[in-house]
Each structure stands twice: as C-alpha cells, then as structure tokens.
Write a protein that holds these residues in place. Sequence first.
Motif, PDB file in Angstrom:
ATOM      1  N   TYR A 150      -3.071   5.108  -2.747  1.00 19.88           N
ATOM      2  CA  TYR A 150      -2.649   3.783  -3.201  1.00 19.88           C
ATOM      3  C   TYR A 150      -1.142   3.790  -3.444  1.00 19.88           C
ATOM      4  O   TYR A 150      -0.620   4.682  -4.116  1.00 19.88           O
ATOM      5  CB  TYR A 150      -3.387   3.421  -4.498  1.00 19.88           C
ATOM      6  N   LEU A 151      -0.444   2.787  -2.895  1.00 24.59           N
ATOM      7  CA  LEU A 151       0.995   2.647  -3.123  1.00 24.59           C
ATOM      8  C   LEU A 151       1.217   1.601  -4.200  1.00 24.59           C
ATOM      9  O   LEU A 151       0.827   0.441  -4.036  1.00 24.59           O
ATOM     10  CB  LEU A 151       1.710   2.228  -1.838  1.00 24.59           C
ATOM     11  N   ASP A 152       1.853   2.012  -5.303  1.00 19.29           N
ATOM     12  CA  ASP A 152       2.109   1.056  -6.379  1.00 19.29           C
ATOM     13  C   ASP A 152       3.380   0.250  -6.086  1.00 19.29           C
ATOM     14  O   ASP A 152       4.029   0.445  -5.046  1.00 19.29           O
ATOM     15  CB  ASP A 152       2.155   1.746  -7.746  1.00 19.29           C
ATOM     16  N   SER A 153       3.740  -0.635  -6.997  1.00 19.17           N
ATOM     17  CA  SER A 153       4.874  -1.538  -6.779  1.00 19.17           C
ATOM     18  C   SER A 153       6.213  -0.797  -6.682  1.00 19.17           C
ATOM     19  O   SER A 153       7.168  -1.327  -6.118  1.00 19.17           O
ATOM     20  CB  SER A 153       4.942  -2.590  -7.889  1.00 19.17           C
ATOM     21  N   GLU A 154       6.301   0.420  -7.201  1.00 18.28           N
ATOM     22  CA  GLU A 154       7.524   1.214  -7.082  1.00 18.28           C
ATOM     23  C   GLU A 154       7.532   2.091  -5.839  1.00 18.28           C
ATOM     24  O   GLU A 154       8.466   2.848  -5.606  1.00 18.28           O
ATOM     25  CB  GLU A 154       7.724   2.106  -8.323  1.00 18.28           C
ATOM     26  N   GLY A 155       6.451   2.036  -5.055  1.00 24.17           N
ATOM     27  CA  GLY A 155       6.353   2.851  -3.852  1.00 24.17           C
ATOM     28  C   GLY A 155       5.786   4.233  -4.087  1.00 24.17           C
ATOM     29  O   GLY A 155       5.777   5.057  -3.172  1.00 24.17           O
TER      30      GLY A 155
ATOM     31  N   LEU B  15      -6.784   7.388 -11.204  1.00 18.39           N
ATOM     32  CA  LEU B  15      -6.173   7.404  -9.884  1.00 18.39           C
ATOM     33  C   LEU B  15      -4.699   7.719 -10.075  1.00 18.39           C
ATOM     34  O   LEU B  15      -3.926   6.884 -10.573  1.00 18.39           O
ATOM     35  CB  LEU B  15      -6.360   6.068  -9.161  1.00 18.39           C
ATOM     36  N   GLY B  16      -4.340   8.942  -9.726  1.00 18.22           N
ATOM     37  CA  GLY B  16      -2.961   9.384  -9.904  1.00 18.22           C
ATOM     38  C   GLY B  16      -2.534   9.243 -11.354  1.00 18.22           C
ATOM     39  O   GLY B  16      -3.247   9.614 -12.263  1.00 18.22           O
ATOM     40  N   THR B  17      -1.361   8.635 -11.556  1.00 19.52           N
ATOM     41  CA  THR B  17      -0.828   8.468 -12.907  1.00 19.52           C
ATOM     42  C   THR B  17      -1.010   7.046 -13.425  1.00 19.52           C
ATOM     43  O   THR B  17      -0.400   6.677 -14.438  1.00 19.52           O
ATOM     44  CB  THR B  17       0.677   8.822 -12.937  1.00 19.52           C
ATOM     45  N   LEU B  18      -1.828   6.250 -12.752  1.00 21.78           N
ATOM     46  CA  LEU B  18      -2.037   4.869 -13.182  1.00 21.78           C
ATOM     47  C   LEU B  18      -2.753   4.831 -14.525  1.00 21.78           C
ATOM     48  O   LEU B  18      -3.688   5.592 -14.758  1.00 21.78           O
ATOM     49  CB  LEU B  18      -2.839   4.096 -12.141  1.00 21.78           C
TER      50      LEU B  18
ATOM     51  N   ILE C 133      -5.865  -3.231  -8.081  1.00 22.65           N
ATOM     52  CA  ILE C 133      -5.574  -1.920  -7.490  1.00 22.65           C
ATOM     53  C   ILE C 133      -6.551  -1.646  -6.352  1.00 22.65           C
ATOM     54  O   ILE C 133      -6.138  -1.228  -5.266  1.00 22.65           O
ATOM     55  CB  ILE C 133      -5.623  -0.817  -8.569  1.00 22.65           C
ATOM     56  N   ILE C 134      -7.827  -1.887  -6.558  1.00 25.58           N
ATOM     57  CA  ILE C 134      -8.818  -1.647  -5.502  1.00 25.58           C
ATOM     58  C   ILE C 134      -8.538  -2.556  -4.305  1.00 25.58           C
ATOM     59  O   ILE C 134      -8.631  -2.124  -3.155  1.00 25.58           O
ATOM     60  CB  ILE C 134     -10.259  -1.845  -6.033  1.00 25.58           C
ATOM     61  N   GLU C 135      -8.145  -3.804  -4.555  1.00 29.34           N
ATOM     62  CA  GLU C 135      -7.792  -4.723  -3.461  1.00 29.34           C
ATOM     63  C   GLU C 135      -6.599  -4.207  -2.661  1.00 29.34           C
ATOM     64  O   GLU C 135      -6.469  -4.496  -1.474  1.00 29.34           O
ATOM     65  CB  GLU C 135      -7.434  -6.104  -4.020  1.00 29.34           C
TER      66      GLU C 135
END
Length: 120
Positions: A14-19, A63-66, A73-75
């Motif tokens: 999963y790629l978050d908003s900061e990449g 999931l990672g550091t989330l 997030i799942i979407e």
Amino acid sequence: MQQTEFAFVLPQGYLDSEGDRHREGVMRLATAYDEIMPMRDPRVQRNPGYLVIILLSRVITRLGTLDQINTQIIEGLFSGDLLYLQDLYQRINQNGHSRLRVACPHCQGEFEVETVPVGE
C-alpha cells in the motif's frame, strides 16, 4: 493453543499519501460479527462487492507503520494485493491456518506446506 493472527507480506504494498510503501501486516481470524455486521452497511446494500472491503478493514490489524486500518486504505490497495488478502482470508478462516494441501507431481504423495508470504 489455536493461532488467531497471521503475518503476511503484500506483493506490491500500500502506498500512503507520502509515497511510503507498507507491505508487512497481520490479519486476525474473523468472528461471526465481522461477517454479519457489514451486511447492514448501506455501501454493501448498494454494492455487494463492497463487503470484502469492509471485512478486510476489520480483520487486518496491522499494515506497515499505519496507525489504523480503514476502508479507505483497503480501497487504495493494488488489485493484486486485494486478491492476495482475499485468498489469505479464505484460507485462514476456512482452515484455521495458512497451510495448503499439495500433491507431489512425481510420487503423488500428499502433504501440507506452510505458505510463505509473497516477497519473503
């Protein structure tokens, strides 16, 4: 003692908003309430395919550091990661483990193998 949590590594992550990419996570066994509760959600009533989104957001505990796993997030998962998690969900909730029964193509002997998370 029965195992109730299962570690996984997503194929893409999963790629978050900061990449930042988040690949390692934990999924717990589902409860009856986990499977029943989403049926009341209007998003599922409008689109039954949304059931898996809500279900996974409830049973993925890390999931990672989330800090928190939610439907957004799942979407945002890549489709390969979503398929991977759906398969993992089915295996651990139907069998209570992540092992697969396989047959040797040479001797036809049957045995169980523990699945290794993708990327390991």
